[in-house]
Design a protein around this motif. Structure first.
Motif, mmCIF file in Angstrom:
data_model
loop_
_atom_site.group_PDB
_atom_site.id
_atom_site.type_symbol
_atom_site.label_atom_id
_atom_site.label_comp_id
_atom_site.label_asym_id
_atom_site.label_seq_id
_atom_site.Cartn_x
_atom_site.Cartn_y
_atom_site.Cartn_z
ATOM 1 N N LEU A 231 0.813 -1.214 -0.216
ATOM 2 C CA LEU A 231 0.220 -0.092 -0.028
ATOM 3 C C LEU A 231 0.825 1.189 0.049
ATOM 4 O O LEU A 231 0.307 2.347 0.175
ATOM 5 C CB LEU A 231 -0.725 -0.044 1.258
ATOM 6 N N ARG A 232 2.311 1.148 -0.391
ATOM 7 C CA ARG A 232 2.851 2.212 -0.207
ATOM 8 C C ARG A 232 2.602 3.231 -1.261
ATOM 9 O O ARG A 232 2.434 2.692 -2.533
ATOM 10 C CB ARG A 232 4.569 1.853 -0.142
ATOM 11 N N GLY A 233 2.606 4.426 -0.917
ATOM 12 C CA GLY A 233 2.157 5.309 -1.982
ATOM 13 C C GLY A 233 0.892 5.657 -2.426
ATOM 14 O O GLY A 233 0.673 6.363 -3.126
ATOM 15 N N ARG A 234 -0.121 4.994 -1.623
ATOM 16 C CA ARG A 234 -1.316 5.280 -2.033
ATOM 17 C C ARG A 234 -2.111 5.615 -0.622
ATOM 18 O O ARG A 234 -1.846 5.193 0.398
ATOM 19 C CB ARG A 234 -2.087 3.793 -1.894
ATOM 20 N N ALA A 235 -3.014 6.697 -0.677
ATOM 21 C CA ALA A 235 -3.401 7.389 0.439
ATOM 22 C C ALA A 235 -5.121 6.709 0.332
ATOM 23 O O ALA A 235 -5.944 7.160 -0.795
ATOM 24 C CB ALA A 235 -3.458 8.900 0.084
ATOM 25 N N LEU A 236 -5.411 5.987 1.234
ATOM 26 C CA LEU A 236 -6.561 5.344 1.031
ATOM 27 C C LEU A 236 -7.508 5.503 2.199
ATOM 28 O O LEU A 236 -6.974 5.464 3.383
ATOM 29 C CB LEU A 236 -6.455 3.931 0.867
ATOM 30 N N THR B 271 3.554 -3.318 8.474
ATOM 31 C CA THR B 271 5.010 -2.750 8.473
ATOM 32 C C THR B 271 5.602 -1.649 7.518
ATOM 33 O O THR B 271 5.016 -1.601 6.267
ATOM 34 C CB THR B 271 5.854 -3.697 8.663
ATOM 35 N N SER B 272 6.226 -0.772 7.863
ATOM 36 C CA SER B 272 6.762 0.061 7.055
ATOM 37 C C SER B 272 8.348 -0.404 6.596
ATOM 38 O O SER B 272 8.940 0.310 5.924
ATOM 39 C CB SER B 272 6.892 1.529 7.580
ATOM 40 N N SER B 273 8.585 -1.396 7.316
ATOM 41 C CA SER B 273 10.053 -1.735 7.015
ATOM 42 C C SER B 273 10.092 -3.176 6.051
ATOM 43 O O SER B 273 9.670 -4.091 6.501
ATOM 44 C CB SER B 273 10.609 -2.391 8.573
ATOM 45 N N GLN B 274 10.522 -3.017 5.176
ATOM 46 C CA GLN B 274 10.763 -4.101 4.043
ATOM 47 C C GLN B 274 11.789 -4.895 4.683
ATOM 48 O O GLN B 274 11.543 -6.268 4.467
ATOM 49 C CB GLN B 274 11.258 -3.359 2.665
ATOM 50 N N GLY C 95 -1.609 -12.223 5.711
ATOM 51 C CA GLY C 95 -0.717 -11.432 4.895
ATOM 52 C C GLY C 95 0.115 -10.176 5.380
ATOM 53 O O GLY C 95 -0.193 -9.966 6.637
ATOM 54 N N VAL C 96 1.021 -9.779 4.690
ATOM 55 C CA VAL C 96 2.031 -8.783 4.955
ATOM 56 C C VAL C 96 1.683 -7.478 4.273
ATOM 57 O O VAL C 96 1.277 -7.635 2.887
ATOM 58 C CB VAL C 96 3.500 -9.009 4.850
ATOM 59 N N VAL C 97 1.251 -6.337 5.058
ATOM 60 C CA VAL C 97 0.708 -5.241 4.575
ATOM 61 C C VAL C 97 1.839 -4.149 4.608
ATOM 62 O O VAL C 97 2.222 -3.742 5.640
ATOM 63 C CB VAL C 97 -0.372 -4.781 5.264
ATOM 64 N N LEU C 98 2.430 -3.775 3.466
ATOM 65 C CA LEU C 98 3.654 -2.699 3.448
ATOM 66 C C LEU C 98 3.076 -1.345 3.439
ATOM 67 O O LEU C 98 2.180 -1.170 2.377
ATOM 68 C CB LEU C 98 4.557 -2.986 2.382
ATOM 69 N N VAL C 99 3.380 -0.322 4.193
ATOM 70 C CA VAL C 99 2.941 0.920 4.471
ATOM 71 C C VAL C 99 3.860 1.933 4.199
ATOM 72 O O VAL C 99 5.130 1.427 4.541
ATOM 73 C CB VAL C 99 2.178 1.123 5.553
ATOM 74 N N ASP C 100 3.804 3.176 4.137
ATOM 75 C CA ASP C 100 5.028 4.331 3.929
ATOM 76 C C ASP C 100 5.468 4.621 5.280
ATOM 77 O O ASP C 100 6.662 4.863 5.543
ATOM 78 C CB ASP C 100 4.156 5.380 3.258
ATOM 79 N N ASP C 101 4.543 4.556 6.420
ATOM 80 C CA ASP C 101 5.117 5.167 7.690
ATOM 81 C C ASP C 101 4.056 4.633 8.866
ATOM 82 O O ASP C 101 3.122 4.021 8.763
ATOM 83 C CB ASP C 101 5.339 6.551 7.785
ATOM 84 N N LEU C 102 4.449 5.161 9.985
ATOM 85 C CA LEU C 102 3.580 4.679 11.106
ATOM 86 C C LEU C 102 1.996 5.233 11.116
ATOM 87 O O LEU C 102 1.116 4.512 11.223
ATOM 88 C CB LEU C 102 4.312 5.378 12.423
ATOM 89 N N ALA D 70 0.398 5.859 8.202
ATOM 90 C CA ALA D 70 -0.266 4.968 7.435
ATOM 91 C C ALA D 70 -0.571 3.655 8.183
ATOM 92 O O ALA D 70 -1.540 2.924 7.857
ATOM 93 C CB ALA D 70 0.600 4.707 6.103
ATOM 94 N N GLY D 71 0.227 3.066 8.972
ATOM 95 C CA GLY D 71 0.084 1.671 9.604
ATOM 96 C C GLY D 71 -1.061 1.826 10.430
ATOM 97 O O GLY D 71 -2.108 0.972 10.527
ATOM 98 N N LEU D 72 -1.095 2.955 11.214
ATOM 99 C CA LEU D 72 -2.085 3.055 12.167
ATOM 100 C C LEU D 72 -3.524 3.188 11.510
ATOM 101 O O LEU D 72 -4.585 2.685 11.905
ATOM 102 C CB LEU D 72 -2.070 4.434 12.945
ATOM 103 N N ALA D 73 -3.542 3.729 10.364
ATOM 104 C CA ALA D 73 -4.920 3.860 9.619
ATOM 105 C C ALA D 73 -5.213 2.457 9.141
ATOM 106 O O ALA D 73 -6.503 2.079 9.048
ATOM 107 C CB ALA D 73 -4.476 4.578 8.281
ATOM 108 N N VAL D 74 -4.250 1.387 8.734
ATOM 109 C CA VAL D 74 -4.467 0.324 8.164
ATOM 110 C C VAL D 74 -5.044 -0.527 9.489
ATOM 111 O O VAL D 74 -6.334 -1.337 9.195
ATOM 112 C CB VAL D 74 -3.337 -0.420 7.689
ATOM 113 N N VAL D 75 -4.405 -0.461 10.716
ATOM 114 C CA VAL D 75 -5.104 -1.167 11.879
ATOM 115 C C VAL D 75 -6.297 -0.804 12.390
ATOM 116 O O VAL D 75 -7.092 -1.692 12.752
ATOM 117 C CB VAL D 75 -3.783 -1.578 12.955
ATOM 118 N N ASN D 76 -6.534 0.526 12.134
ATOM 119 C CA ASN D 76 -7.599 1.014 12.854
ATOM 120 C C ASN D 76 -8.803 0.551 11.718
ATOM 121 O O ASN D 76 -9.938 0.408 12.091
ATOM 122 C CB ASN D 76 -7.764 2.326 12.775
ATOM 123 N N ALA D 77 -8.505 0.477 10.586
ATOM 124 C CA ALA D 77 -9.591 0.117 9.434
ATOM 125 C C ALA D 77 -9.709 -1.490 9.719
ATOM 126 O O ALA D 77 -10.904 -2.160 9.397
ATOM 127 C CB ALA D 77 -9.003 0.216 8.086
#
Length: 456
Positions: free
Chosen positions: A7-12, A286-289, A322-329, A331-338
């Motif tokens: 999901l890196r580079g995507r504002a969802l 995670t934001s860490s590849q 699965g593994v969800v790749l995000v840009d930063d913290l 973005a990660g919080l937005a994912v886990v809250n969703a």
């Protein structure tokens, strides 16, 4: 073995995130049609249906539906001392936490002479379901019974599936460790009934005279406890006949981690939930590849060496994990809250501060030394938690689950008179004039006694 969602580079927004994130297929609506005839059979034929359904689904006919007191005491006597000590500590810690959840009666003086009191009244009778399929869950006995007892529920009954592998005095009854946990907690009403039929038995009650003396199971007001999709479907079908805690789905863990996380910790925790069920969900955000790659490497040998390797591999490779790749913290919080996970671990820098930003989770496990396994057994928290994204609107099991808030309204004549005009105005606005008249009639006699001005 875990798929990757980048999901890196995507504002969802939340809508898109919920569509893209992994989730187990759990069609309760379809399962309702399967359990409907089972529940109706129990309603109409009672104990006879329960015996036959036990043979059909559990492969064993219990000697009696209610577990005798002698079998409960024998189970506790035979319990491994280390397991007993662990259960006792689990109970002690659960009581510490749940005691603090007690609700107090509160009286609010709205106006002089006008009071509203909120009383918290326990449910009269509760049926507690303890699953017994791929694993044995004495910890679920603790998690269901302790808050119910603290709430003051007067009548508790436990149901758990009969086990065909049992022998000796325990033959045809639930797993001895579950029985021992019931005895340890002082629950003496235990039934060898599993699945949808257990929920129906609690909802409708039954009497069993097959053993010579009639045993009566009275219907309950509320059923709590996790189970498979058929237990969830029976809860949905019978909701209204009984209250329910939730329609529990497959267990799930989400881990929000950054490059400060230990890959072995993350890997072990993903596996710990995957061993429950092939449908269990394990999600790493995670934001860490680099971390994602290190976890993948660790999983290869960890899964191969774990006891339930096939089950774990199936869960981790399923669409629900699965593994969800995000840009930063952020973005990660937005994912886990969703995602609104049942269990959310925070393995990030300054995890306590990050936990304050989590809005949706059944339970939050903060930092590297608070794994979900701790919460499953002896953290003191409750492990019966909302699944399937329901953590965005529902809570886990607690003392409040077993309480009902009752408002007690007490107004004097003067306090009612002061507000009578407002009641009448709102009643007329809603075209419910009798509502207003129900207030006006209380002052009609006094008004009739007052002479008109031109009569004086």
């Amino acid at each position: 073995m875990m798929s990757t969602i980048d999901l890196r580079g995507r504002a969802l927004g939340a809508r898109e995130l919920r569509r893209l994130l992994p989730r187990a297929e759990f069609d309760v609506a379809a399962a309702v049609e399967t359990v409907r005839p089972i529940c109706l059979d129990v309603q109409h034929r009672g104990a006879q249906a329960l015996y036959e359904l036990g043979e059909r689904f559990d492969g064993v006919r219990p000697p009696s539906l209610r577990v005798p007191a002698t079998v409960l005491s024998a189970a506790l006597a035979a319990l491994d001392p280390q397991v007993r000590a662990a259960l006792e500590e689990s109970v002690r810690r659960a009581r510490l936490v749940h005691e603090e959840q007690r609700r107090s009666t509160v009286t609010t003086t709205v106006v002089p002479g006008g009071e509203v009191t909120e009383r918290w009244v326990p449910v009269d009778r509760v049926g507690l379901y303890v699953p017994g399929g791929r694993a044995v869950y004495p910890s679920s006995v603790v998690m269901n019974v302790v808050p119910a007892q603290i709430a003051g529920v007067g009548s508790l009954a436990v149901a758990s599936p009969p086990q065909r592998e049992n022998s000796g005095v325990f033959a045809g009854y639930p797993h001895p460790t579950i029985l021992a946990a019931c005895e340890l907690l002082g629950v003496d009403e235990v039934y060898a009934v599993g699945g949808a039929q257990a929920v129906a038995a609690f909802a409708y009650g039954f009497d069993d005279a097959s053993t010579g003396s009639t045993v009566v199971c009275e219907p309950v007001s509320l059923v709590t406890g996790p189970g498979n999709i058929y237990v969830a479907a029976a809860k949905r079908f019978l909701k209204g006949v009984i209250g329910i805690d939730a329609e529990a789905g497959p267990t799930e863990i989400a881990i929000l981690a950054d490059d400060t996380a230990d890959p072995a910790h993350v890997s072990a925790d993903l596996v710990s939930q995957a061993e429950h069920d092939p449908q269990a969900a394990s999600v790493l955000v995670t934001s860490s590849q680099a971390l994602a790659e290190a976890v993948a490497t660790d999983l290869e040998h960890r899964v191969a060496s774990t006891k339930h390797a096939d089950r774990v591999r199936q869960a981790l490779s399923g669409r629900q994990s699965g593994v969800v790749l995000v840009d930063d913290l952020d973005a990660g919080l937005a994912v886990v809250n969703a995602y609104a996970a049942e269990h959310l671990e925070l393995q990030v820098a300054d995890a306590p501060a990050v936990s304050d930003r989590v809005r949706n989770a059944g339970a939050i496990f903060v930092g590297p030394h608070s794994p979900v396994s701790l919460g499953d057994y002896v953290a003191g928290s409750n492990h019966v938690l909302p699944t399937g994204g329901c953590a965005c609107h529902s809570s886990g099991l607690s003392v409040q689950t077993f309480l009902r808030g009752v408002h007690v309204v007490s107004y004097t004549r003067q306090a009612l008179e002061e507000v009578a005009g407002h009641v009448v105005a709102l009643a007329q606005a809603e075209d419910l004039p009798a509502h207003g008249e129900a207030v006006q009639v209380r002052f009609a006699h006094e008004a009739a006694q007052v002479p008109a001005v031109d009569e004086v």
